[in-house]
Design an enzyme around this catalytic site. Structure first.
Site, mmCIF file in Angstrom:
data_model
loop_
_atom_site.group_PDB
_atom_site.id
_atom_site.type_symbol
_atom_site.label_atom_id
_atom_site.label_comp_id
_atom_site.label_asym_id
_atom_site.label_seq_id
_atom_site.Cartn_x
_atom_site.Cartn_y
_atom_site.Cartn_z
ATOM 1 N N HIS A 191 -4.438 51.989 27.675
ATOM 2 C CA HIS A 191 -4.015 50.621 27.995
ATOM 3 C C HIS A 191 -4.534 50.170 29.361
ATOM 4 C CE1 HIS A 191 -1.408 49.483 24.685
ATOM 5 N NE2 HIS A 191 -0.782 50.644 24.746
ATOM 6 N N CYS A 218 2.263 51.357 18.305
ATOM 7 C CA CYS A 218 2.211 50.788 19.655
ATOM 8 C C CYS A 218 3.112 49.565 19.713
ATOM 9 C CB CYS A 218 0.764 50.399 19.978
ATOM 10 S SG CYS A 218 0.532 49.705 21.628
ATOM 11 N N LEU A 219 3.798 49.414 20.828
ATOM 12 C CA LEU A 219 4.651 48.242 21.005
ATOM 13 C C LEU A 219 3.849 46.952 21.042
ATOM 14 C CD1 LEU A 219 7.122 49.689 23.652
ATOM 15 C CD2 LEU A 219 7.459 49.501 21.181
ATOM 16 N N GLY A 227 6.327 55.303 25.325
ATOM 17 C CA GLY A 227 5.638 55.027 26.571
ATOM 18 C C GLY A 227 5.377 53.546 26.702
ATOM 19 N N GLN A 232 0.899 46.031 29.372
ATOM 20 C CA GLN A 232 1.599 45.553 28.183
ATOM 21 C C GLN A 232 2.660 44.514 28.525
ATOM 22 O OE1 GLN A 232 2.243 49.785 26.623
ATOM 23 N NE2 GLN A 232 2.199 48.526 24.756
ATOM 24 N N HIS A 247 -2.869 57.701 24.943
ATOM 25 C CA HIS A 247 -2.568 56.367 24.424
ATOM 26 C C HIS A 247 -2.221 55.421 25.574
ATOM 27 C CE1 HIS A 247 -0.655 53.604 21.347
ATOM 28 N NE2 HIS A 247 -0.118 53.175 22.476
ATOM 29 N N GLU A 248 -1.340 55.867 26.474
ATOM 30 C CA GLU A 248 -0.902 54.995 27.570
ATOM 31 C C GLU A 248 -2.028 54.738 28.568
ATOM 32 O OE1 GLU A 248 1.685 53.278 27.190
ATOM 33 O OE2 GLU A 248 2.464 54.481 25.542
#
Length: 177
Positions: free
Chosen positions: A145, A99-100, A46, A51, A141-142
């Site tokens: 953000h 996470c990215l 995701g 981000q 999680h997304e």
């Protein structure tokens, strides 16, 4: 276009994102394509607009076959704009997350097991889903953000947070829970 992903420590990741007020516009379509390209390039499950330094309430996610998550149940490719998340019970489970924006690290994170989420697709059509398991974890999680929250902020036991190589010597990914 593949965009640079902000990393933990960048103050833009701590900000609350703004709602999208127009759908189907060229800037939104371009943003979504850049998000798809970036997520695919990095094998992410995701990606949230913040981000890539766009402070809008837009997330994408989906996992069918992903080398970072080889044994995970599929999650449909989804565009979720202006999301609302409603837990369907107070029951939580902990699981490994990466996470990215926190590259090379994993943490043991509590998440609601079952939830409902609603929002809009890229055309402004409202939808909702009831989900559980990995799908529910990815959505939480997304959406975090969008509110300036990164998964390390949710970890309860910091002995279960670290670099992949240190936590899982000789393994590329954490063992299955």
């Amino acid at each position: 276009m593949i965009r640079d992903v902000l990393r933990m420590g960048d103050p833009r990741l701590w900000q609350r994102s703004l709602p999208v007020d127009a759908f189907g516009t060229p800037p939104l379509i371009s943003l979504l394509q850049d998000m798809r390209d970036t997520m695919a390039h990095l094998n992410g499950a995701g990606l949230a607009a913040p981000q890539i330094a766009v402070p809008l309430r837009v997330v994408i996610f989906g996992v069918i076959a992903n080398p970072r998550y080889p044994d995970i149940e599929p999650v449909p490719d989804t565009v979720l704009i202006n999301p609302v998340l409603t837990p369907l019970s107070s029951e939580e489970e902990e699981g490994w997350e990466g996470c990215l924006s926190v590259p090379g690290m994993r943490g043991w994170v509590p998440r609601f097991i079952k939830l409902k989420y609603s929002g809009f697709d890229e055309h402004g059509k409202r939808f909702e889903r009831e989900v559980e398991g990995f799908h529910a974890r990815v959505v939480q999680h997304e959406i975090d953000h969008l509110d300036g929250i990164l998964y390390p902020m949710r970890i309860r036991d910091l002995t279960k947070f670290g670099f992949n190589e240190e936590l899982f010597p000789g393994a590329e990914l954490p063992p299955e829970d």
